[in-house]
Enzyme design. Structure first.
Site, short mmCIF file in Angstrom:
data_model
loop_
_atom_site.label_atom_id
_atom_site.label_comp_id
_atom_site.label_asym_id
_atom_site.label_seq_id
_atom_site.Cartn_x
_atom_site.Cartn_y
_atom_site.Cartn_z
N ALA A 11 9.64 78.34 37.46
CA ALA A 11 8.75 78.38 38.62
C ALA A 11 8.48 79.81 39.09
O ALA A 11 7.50 80.05 39.79
CB ALA A 11 9.37 77.57 39.76
N HIS A 234 11.50 69.30 29.29
CA HIS A 234 12.00 69.62 30.63
C HIS A 234 13.05 70.70 30.49
O HIS A 234 13.99 70.59 29.69
CB HIS A 234 12.61 68.38 31.28
CG HIS A 234 13.03 68.62 32.69
ND1 HIS A 234 14.19 68.10 33.23
CD2 HIS A 234 12.46 69.35 33.68
CE1 HIS A 234 14.30 68.50 34.48
NE2 HIS A 234 13.26 69.25 34.77
N ASP A 235 12.91 71.78 31.26
CA ASP A 235 13.79 72.93 31.07
C ASP A 235 15.26 72.57 31.19
O ASP A 235 16.10 73.10 30.45
CB ASP A 235 13.42 74.09 32.01
CG ASP A 235 13.25 73.68 33.46
OD1 ASP A 235 13.66 72.55 33.83
OD2 ASP A 235 12.70 74.49 34.24
N THR A 236 15.58 71.66 32.10
CA THR A 236 16.99 71.28 32.24
C THR A 236 17.48 70.48 31.04
O THR A 236 18.63 70.62 30.63
CB THR A 236 17.21 70.46 33.53
OG1 THR A 236 16.61 71.15 34.63
CG2 THR A 236 18.69 70.27 33.81
N THR A 256 16.11 78.41 39.67
CA THR A 256 15.45 78.10 40.93
C THR A 256 16.08 76.87 41.57
O THR A 256 16.30 76.81 42.77
CB THR A 256 13.94 77.87 40.70
OG1 THR A 256 13.37 79.06 40.12
CG2 THR A 256 13.24 77.54 41.99
N GLY A 395 20.03 81.60 34.25
CA GLY A 395 20.02 82.92 34.89
C GLY A 395 21.01 83.05 36.02
O GLY A 395 21.59 84.12 36.24
#
Length: 450
Positions: A11, A234-236, A256, A395
């Site tokens: 995001a 999906h990033d997760t 995020t 991150g």
């Protein structure tokens, strides 16, 4: 050397990460990085999809400049958001962000059509007002769906722009509250009850499915051809794919958002799970990511923005460590979803208008660690597991203060990394698609040994 390229879009930023296996170890190399962010168009919070597609192509051009032409490319992003296309495959704009307030009150409206408990039992997805199901209902009410022929979530849209081919991917679609946990397909009962035409959806494809090669136009622009495939989009889902904590561990995908949970072979849709804010999102091999969404680094990102970015994250971390203030907020309160000023939102929530900035930041740190501890206790109770280790990836795992607070408050061993967990999981799926002998267990072992 076989190269795979992960285009990992969050995001707040995006990155092109090159991956390859050398001497039995997975190597990663950042090729390109760009900024992302919500834009306000006439009072609606949106994504600048033209800019993002340009950045995707810019990263591919950087590969060409370096003389590297990856065999495969896959894109992952955040969940729930989408782009609608008309019969001519033209965008029906704007591409609204999940942080827009248009869905305020919509979950309660749909509760009267499909009771929330029934919806949770069918989909396993927590009723959060930004879910695709609520956004689609808004589009139906506004008439935006009237001319829609195609529904593409963000990675699917950009894959379409690269190739001209349309695919819908399973893990990403589950995030929106439309997929039945028993059939692994969209729940037609839900669509029918809400009056959403199923014709706009493509069949669900699993990670590893080929989308297609670059279109002639894109190929000419970036300088080479490659095959675009679906990762766990999906990033997760990609981040969790790179974790290896075993049966008695949990993960925190820290960015995020902080996604904290465990991996199950069956969904958990009991009332306790629903009332505790847990969701069952799809993973690789039809596994379930039983997790809670907690507002994560979004809080610190916005505080830094409010301070005109005059402090680095490390300096903000030190300011928190110098503070003795440990009062907590609820990170998931609506007050913090998209406030004009995060610092003032936190002060107002605490009813402390003059709270020093270091104390505001330390409040966020302690609030996140406490939220993690609460989630661990629920997971232990519902799953009947005794958690002994927490693997923090993404991150946010570089934040040593938050790691140490999490270890102290939860009483669990904390291990950190990989930092580029999402890109790692993205590349894992690409490698599995190129080598049929590489399954999820072996791929995770490869990551662990690397």
């Amino acid at each position: 050397m076989k190269y795979c390229l992960a285009i990992d879009m969050g995001a707040s930023s995006g990155r092109h990460i090159l991956g390859y296996v050398e001497n039995g170890k997975l190597k990663l190399e950042e090729i390109y990085r760009f900024e992302n962010g919500i834009v306000d168009i006439d009072g609606t919070l949106c994504w600048d999809i033209d800019k993002l597609f340009t950045e995707i192509k810019n990263g591919l051009k950087e590969c060409h400049k370096k003389g590297i032409h990856p065999e495969t490319v896959a894109i992952d992003t955040w969940g729930v958001d989408y782009v609608l296309l008309d019969k001519d495959k033209k965008e029906i704009l704007p591409a609204v962000s999940y942080r827009d307030n248009r869905t305020s009150g919509i979950p309660e409206e749909i509760d009267k059509i499909i009771p929330r408990k029934e919806l949770y039992e069918r989909t396993g997805i927590q009723a959060t007002n930004y879910n695709s199901i609520y956004q689609l209902y808004c589009d139906k009410k506004s008439g935006k769906l009237d001319n829609a022929e195609y529904f593409l979530m963000m990675p699917e849209y950009f894959s379409f722009k690269l190739t001209g081919h349309i695919r819908n991917e399973y893990t990403l679609t589950t995030t929106g509250g439309l997929v039945n946990t028993k059939t692994f397909e969209r729940d037609e009962y839900i669509l029918e009850k809400l009056g959403i035409d199923k014709k706009i959806f493509a069949p669900l494809s699993l990670p590893g499915t080929v989308v297609g090669n670059l279109s002639e136009e894109v190929k000419s622009e970036v300088g080479f051809d490659t095959t675009v495939i679906l990762c766990a989009s999906h990033d997760t889902a990609s981040a969790v794919a790179s974790c290896s904590v075993g049966d008695n561990g949990i993960y925190i995908s820290s960015g995020t958002w902080s996604l904290i949970g465990t991996e199950n072979l069956e969904p958990v849709t009991c009332e306790k799970a629903m009332n505790s804010g847990f969701t069952n999102e799809g993973g690789i091999d039809h596994r379930y990511r039983f997790l809670e969404n907690i507002m994560g680094m979004w809080l610190l990102q916005n505080i830094r923005k409010n301070l005109d970015k005059k402090f680095t994250y490390d300096e903000m971390m030190q300011m928190a460590m110098d503070s003795n203030f440990t009062e907590c907020i609820n990170p998931n309160a609506d007050d913090f979803l998209a406030p004009e000023n995060m610092v003032e939102a936190i002060r107002n929530y605490l009813n402390k208008p003059d709270l020093p900035i270091g104390d505001v930041i330390n409040c966020v740190y302690h609030s996140l660690a406490k939220a993690y501890d609460d989630a661990v206790k629920v997971i232990e109770e519902i799953s009947n597991k005794k958690i002994d280790v927490i693997n923090i990836v993404g991150g946010g795992c570089k934040d040593t203060y938050l790691n140490s607070l999490t270890e102290k408050i939860t009483g669990k061993k904390v291990i950190a990394g990989p930092v580029e967990a999402t890109a790692t999981g993205n590349i894992m799926v690409q490698l599995m698609s190129l080598d049929e002998s590489l399954d999820l267990v072996k791929a995770r072992e490869l990551v662990k040994n690397s």
